[in-house]
Design an enzyme around this catalytic site. Structure first.
Site, PDB file in Angstrom:
ATOM      1  N   ASP A  55       0.844  -1.207   0.000  1.00 49.86           N
ATOM      2  CA  ASP A  55       0.000   0.000   0.000  1.00 49.86           C
ATOM      3  C   ASP A  55       0.878   1.255   0.000  1.00 49.86           C
ATOM      4  O   ASP A  55       0.374   2.376  -0.047  1.00 49.86           O
ATOM      5  CB  ASP A  55      -1.015  -0.005   1.151  1.00 49.86           C
ATOM      6  CG  ASP A  55      -0.380   0.114   2.518  1.00 49.86           C
ATOM      7  OD1 ASP A  55       0.857   0.027   2.620  1.00 49.86           O
ATOM      8  OD2 ASP A  55      -1.127   0.300   3.507  1.00 49.86           O
ATOM      9  N   SER A  56       2.198   1.045   0.000  1.00 48.65           N
ATOM     10  CA  SER A  56       3.134   2.152  -0.242  1.00 48.65           C
ATOM     11  C   SER A  56       2.854   2.780  -1.616  1.00 48.65           C
ATOM     12  O   SER A  56       3.312   3.889  -1.898  1.00 48.65           O
ATOM     13  CB  SER A  56       4.591   1.659  -0.178  1.00 48.65           C
ATOM     14  OG  SER A  56       4.755   0.498  -0.966  1.00 48.65           O
ATOM     15  N   ASP A  94      -1.115  -6.355  -0.158  1.00 48.89           N
ATOM     16  CA  ASP A  94      -1.106  -5.636   1.120  1.00 48.89           C
ATOM     17  C   ASP A  94      -2.512  -5.129   1.427  1.00 48.89           C
ATOM     18  O   ASP A  94      -3.081  -4.365   0.637  1.00 48.89           O
ATOM     19  CB  ASP A  94      -0.145  -4.438   0.969  1.00 48.89           C
ATOM     20  CG  ASP A  94       0.405  -3.960   2.276  1.00 48.89           C
ATOM     21  OD1 ASP A  94       0.111  -4.585   3.320  1.00 48.89           O
ATOM     22  OD2 ASP A  94       1.155  -2.964   2.264  1.00 48.89           O
ATOM     23  N   LYS A 124      -0.891  -9.442   3.227  1.00 42.06           N
ATOM     24  CA  LYS A 124      -0.132  -8.921   4.375  1.00 42.06           C
ATOM     25  C   LYS A 124      -1.046  -8.003   5.173  1.00 42.06           C
ATOM     26  O   LYS A 124      -1.797  -7.214   4.597  1.00 42.06           O
ATOM     27  CB  LYS A 124       1.114  -8.165   3.917  1.00 42.06           C
ATOM     28  CG  LYS A 124       1.896  -7.548   5.084  1.00 42.06           C
ATOM     29  CD  LYS A 124       3.224  -6.978   4.663  1.00 42.06           C
ATOM     30  CE  LYS A 124       3.174  -5.612   4.045  1.00 42.06           C
ATOM     31  NZ  LYS A 124       2.588  -4.544   4.925  1.00 42.06           N
ATOM     32  N   GLU A 126      -1.023  -5.334   8.616  1.00 45.42           N
ATOM     33  CA  GLU A 126      -0.257  -4.624   9.643  1.00 45.42           C
ATOM     34  C   GLU A 126      -0.921  -4.829  11.001  1.00 45.42           C
ATOM     35  O   GLU A 126      -2.124  -4.630  11.139  1.00 45.42           O
ATOM     36  CB  GLU A 126      -0.218  -3.119   9.340  1.00 45.42           C
ATOM     37  CG  GLU A 126       0.575  -2.778   8.096  1.00 45.42           C
ATOM     38  CD  GLU A 126       0.723  -1.264   7.889  1.00 45.42           C
ATOM     39  OE1 GLU A 126       0.380  -0.485   8.797  1.00 45.42           O
ATOM     40  OE2 GLU A 126       1.188  -0.885   6.800  1.00 45.42           O
ATOM     41  N   GLU A 193       9.425  -3.719  10.505  1.00 47.39           N
ATOM     42  CA  GLU A 193       9.752  -2.404   9.932  1.00 47.39           C
ATOM     43  C   GLU A 193      10.281  -1.454  11.003  1.00 47.39           C
ATOM     44  O   GLU A 193       9.666  -1.290  12.073  1.00 47.39           O
ATOM     45  CB  GLU A 193       8.514  -1.801   9.255  1.00 47.39           C
ATOM     46  CG  GLU A 193       8.797  -0.423   8.654  1.00 47.39           C
ATOM     47  CD  GLU A 193       7.779   0.056   7.636  1.00 47.39           C
ATOM     48  OE1 GLU A 193       6.866  -0.707   7.260  1.00 47.39           O
ATOM     49  OE2 GLU A 193       7.903   1.213   7.191  1.00 47.39           O
TER      50      GLU A 193
END
Ligand code: KIV
Length: 276
Positions: A55-56, A94, A124, A126, A193
């Site tokens: 999602d970057s 993501d 993925k 978070e 991270e």
């Protein structure tokens, strides 16, 4: 031994199962993000193990200030393109902000979209131990999950900025406990991270699944970078942990300047670029 596989491309494809074997065998895992078909194809043919459709994309593709505005539909569009280009690498989608927090059924439906529509092999998420029960359900339903702890950019407003994790005793015990909880929930790998290297090492040594570091030092089982940072395309800012292996921005700017000059001076198109 016969080939018992019924599925196309099973032999060479990097799988979540192979991830665990990489750790067992002490083989480092190389991961990069990608957001489009040509980049995915280039990374795949270069031999990358895993492509994360991160999602970057919110910052490095769309130019947003952070990743929060990214939607599920945008992620699925990017994921489809990347999956087309990745023949060998494991593709991980993501899950964007608010795609898994509202309800369990919403989360499972959205995770499933990455596999059904996006062509990804895993998702993925978070978050730490607090989302372990949700991950357990996803894994039970056949959706492989990569965890992500440490600095989780979707929580930027909670943290109040991009900070390094693992400094306080409270952070240390949360990280260790979360890594274990994510492993027990069935995650096949965990992204660490912006975690202090000693902490990343302690986590890596305490679990059986691979850790994939970004800004977490050399002791992780693998590394991930945002491709736009790694090729020197994204110029707005460069975190300390990035190594730029190319100057893509310089290359594109130089090519654009030459093209502009050629057009303005009537040198493009030439005879060879003109139909006869
Ligand atoms: O969105 C992303 O690209 C990521 C990586 C930085 C791990 O989450």
């Amino acid at each position: 031994m016969g080939d018992f596989s019924r599925y196309k491309g099973d032999t060479d494809r990097v799988t979540t199962r192979k991830f665990r074997r990489f750790k067992k065998d002490g083989k480092k895992i190389a991961v990069l993000t990608a957001y489009d078909y040509p980049t995915a194809r280039i990374l795949d043919t270069a031999g990358i193990d895993c492509i994360l459709v991160g999602d970057s994309a919110g910052t490095v593709v769309a130019g947003y200030e952070n990743t929060l505005p990214v939607t599920m539909d945008e992620m699925i569009f990017l994921c489809k393109a990347v999956s087309k280009g990745a023949k060998r690498a494991l593709v991980v989608g993501d899950m964007p902000f608010m795609s898994f927090q509202k309800s369990e059924s919403d989360a499972i439906e959205n995770a499933g979209r990455f596999l059904k529509e996006g062509g990804a092999a895993a998702v993925k998420l978070e978050g730490g131990s607090e989302i372990a029960p949700l991950i357990l359900k996803m894994v039970d339903f056949g959706i492989p999950v990569m965890g992500h702890i440490g600095l989780t950019p979707q929580s930027i407003n909670k943290f109040g900025g991009h900070i390094v994790m693992g400094k306080t005793e409270k952070q240390k015990s949360y990280l260790l406990q979360s890594a274990k909880a994510l492993q027990d929930a069935g995650c096949f790998a965990i992204v660490l991270e912006s975690v202090l290297p000693d902490m990343a090492r302690a986590i890596t040594e305490s679990i059986r699944i691979p850790t994939i570091g970004i800004g977490a030092g050399v002791h992780c089982d693998g590394q991930v970078l945002v491709v736009s940072d790694m090729i020197g395309l994204f110029e707005d800012f460069r975190p300390k942990f990035v190594r730029a292996y190319a100057d893509a921005a310089g290359l594109i700017r130089k090519a654009a300047k030459e093209y502009i000059d050629d057009v303005k001076n009537g040198r493009f198109p030439g005879d060879e670029e003109t139909y006869k």
